[in-house]
Scaffold this active site. Structure first.
Site, short mmCIF file in Angstrom:
data_model
loop_
_atom_site.label_atom_id
_atom_site.label_comp_id
_atom_site.label_asym_id
_atom_site.label_seq_id
_atom_site.Cartn_x
_atom_site.Cartn_y
_atom_site.Cartn_z
N CYS A 134 -3.24 -1.59 -15.41
CA CYS A 134 -4.27 -0.61 -15.05
C CYS A 134 -3.54 0.66 -14.59
O CYS A 134 -2.86 0.65 -13.57
CB CYS A 134 -5.14 -1.20 -13.94
SG CYS A 134 -6.46 -0.11 -13.44
N CYS A 180 -11.21 -3.06 -7.44
CA CYS A 180 -11.99 -1.84 -7.41
C CYS A 180 -12.60 -1.51 -6.06
O CYS A 180 -13.35 -2.31 -5.52
CB CYS A 180 -13.15 -2.06 -8.37
SG CYS A 180 -13.23 -0.85 -9.58
N GLU A 222 -0.93 4.46 -7.66
CA GLU A 222 -0.92 3.00 -7.76
C GLU A 222 -1.13 2.53 -9.18
O GLU A 222 -1.89 3.12 -9.95
CB GLU A 222 -1.98 2.39 -6.85
CG GLU A 222 -1.44 2.22 -5.46
CD GLU A 222 -2.30 1.36 -4.61
OE1 GLU A 222 -1.81 0.88 -3.58
OE2 GLU A 222 -3.47 1.15 -4.93
N CYS A 252 -18.53 10.20 -7.73
CA CYS A 252 -19.47 9.10 -7.91
C CYS A 252 -19.64 8.43 -6.54
O CYS A 252 -18.65 8.13 -5.86
CB CYS A 252 -18.94 8.12 -8.94
SG CYS A 252 -18.55 8.92 -10.52
N CYS A 308 -17.89 5.10 -5.51
CA CYS A 308 -16.44 5.00 -5.76
C CYS A 308 -15.66 5.64 -4.63
O CYS A 308 -15.88 6.81 -4.30
CB CYS A 308 -16.11 5.69 -7.09
SG CYS A 308 -14.35 5.71 -7.47
N CYS A 328 -9.63 12.30 -7.61
CA CYS A 328 -10.58 12.55 -8.69
C CYS A 328 -11.51 13.67 -8.25
O CYS A 328 -11.94 13.71 -7.09
CB CYS A 328 -11.40 11.28 -8.98
SG CYS A 328 -12.44 11.42 -10.45
#
Ligand code: SAH
Ligand code: SF4
Length: 383
Positions: free
Chosen positions: A122, A363, A109, A133, A136, A129
């Site tokens: 962005c 986010c 994306e 975290c 996230c 990933c």
């Protein structure tokens, strides 16, 4: 996980399904070397480079000043195609989110966030990933793979296609009148765990004969991969953003496991000595507001001490919740009080406002239906 362990099976496929090698993402010297294999002289590579990055050519057939046989040869062996657009969503606030399919079907994306005087893209650096975290959503999805330099550039080139921002014949590249002016490496993934591809892409992005987006307008965000921070400053000189999110090692390690590897003192030292950092080139610290985790007055005061001496500003990010995260966003009063303490100590501490909420572009909002779907971080600084 070490940087080197991301090579190999985590890499982008070397060719597309038809066996064509991506030309996008090669430096000019690499492109010259590739074309030399077909006995094509260096000036031919320069022409191809010009068509790709300055004119936005999407196929070899349109490269009018190349001999027909050369265009046919290139089309057979190489690719300059864009990713396939799976979906395009436009928010009421002007934010555009694309779900792009890479040549092997991996989904990425990219979000365009228009503002009054600039427009920010962005960009993602990985599919997934490896870091975890806790706040996230990306961290809950296993890494599928790194993006290649070509796939990072393709996101930017795709946005230029849609926004109609390629110079016409004879025009010089310029920011004048462009909607897409800024790049943030803040999509999915940890860019410093895919350093070589990110660096390759950004070098072409900031090259005046490439996409000509100045390094002053490019920001790379990292969770704190200390060994690559200096390299990033020395080789790329882009703006640096650090996902800090906590003020003690105990607190930070609890929500960001990378802190066990590179604790606060090392991270802040890398920031203090970031090449080129100055009052006019400040580091941005991102701080996500998590209720009863990192949002007290004591945290704010500790933060002012930690950052002392580092030319910086703090972006305060209200937490975007997602199901099962176990976190809640701090209250508006708490966020304001936190920001006030920073401001009273002389720090710029704007509270970011989420963009594109209605299309789930902010986010932490995207809930992946499969492991291949990603979330993005599309937020901007409150004016
Ligand atoms: N991996 C890099 C690049 C991603 S940038 C990094 O971590 O810096 C995305 C930013 O959004 C980071 O600061 C990240 O910490 C923050 N973020 C992640 N999940 C979030 C959420 N649910 N709400 C608000 N911010 C979040
Ligand atoms: Fe990865 Fe950044 Fe999310 Fe952490 S905040 S899991 S480093 S994308």
């Amino acid at each position: 996980m070490s940087v080197s362990s991301h090579a190999g099976k985590f890499s982008a496929p070397p060719t597309d399904a038809a066996g064509r090698i991506p030309l996008i993402g090669l430096s000019l010297a690499e492109m010259q070397a590739a074309l030399a294999l077909h006995k094509l002289p260096g000036f031919r590579a320069k022409q191809v480079w010009h068509w790709i990055y300055q004119r936005g050519a999407r196929d070899f057939a349109s490269m009018a000043n190349l001999p027909k046989e050369m265009r046919e040869l290139l089309a057979e062996k190489y690719s300059i195609a864009r990713p396939k657009v799976m979906t395009e969503q436009r928010s009421a606030d002007g934010t555009i989110k694309w779900l792009l399919s890479m040549s092997d079907g991996q989904l990425v994306e990219t979000v365009f966030i228009p503002e009054a005087k600039r427009g920010t893209l962005c960009v993602s650096s990985q599919v997934g990933c490896t870091l975890t975290c806790k706040f996230c959503h990306t961290g809950t999805q296993p890494l599928v793979r790194n993006l290649g330099a070509h796939e990072i550039l393709q996101q930017i080139m795709h946005a230029r296609d849609i926004l109609g921002e390629w110079p016409q014949s004879g025009e010089k590249q310029s920011n004048e009148g462009r909607d897409l002016t800024n790049i943030v490496m803040m999509g999915m993934g940890e860019p410093l765990y895919n350093y070589d591809n990110v660096a390759g892409a950004l070098k072409i992005c900031m090259d005046a004969d490439g996409l000509a987006i100045s390094k002053r307008r490019i920001t790379l965000s990292t969770s704190g991969v200390v060994p690559q921070i200096r390299q990033c400053g020395e080789e790329l000189g882009v703006n640096l953003a650090i996902s800090l999110h906590a003020t003690t090692d105990e607190q930070r390690s609890a929500i960001m496991p990378i802190n066990n590897k590179y604790p606060l003192a090392e991270l802040l030292e890398a920031c203090r000595t970031y090449p080129g950092v100055s009052d006019i080139r400040r580091i941005t610290f991102e701080y996500v507001m998590l209720q009863d985790v990192n949002d007290t007055d004591e945290d704010a005061k500790r933060l002012t001490e930690l950052l002392r001496g580092i030319p910086c500003k703090v972006n305060i990010i209200p937490f975007n919740s997602w199901e099962g995260s176990g976190f809640t966003c701090s209250t508006k009063d708490r966020i304001d009080a936190f920001a006030r303490i920073l401001e009273n100590s002389g720090y710029d501490a704007p509270v970011r406002r989420a963009r594109g909420r209605d299309i789930l572009a902010a986010c932490g909002q995207l809930k992946s239906a499969s492991l291949r779907v990603k979330k993005v971080h599309a937020e901007i600084t409150e004016k």
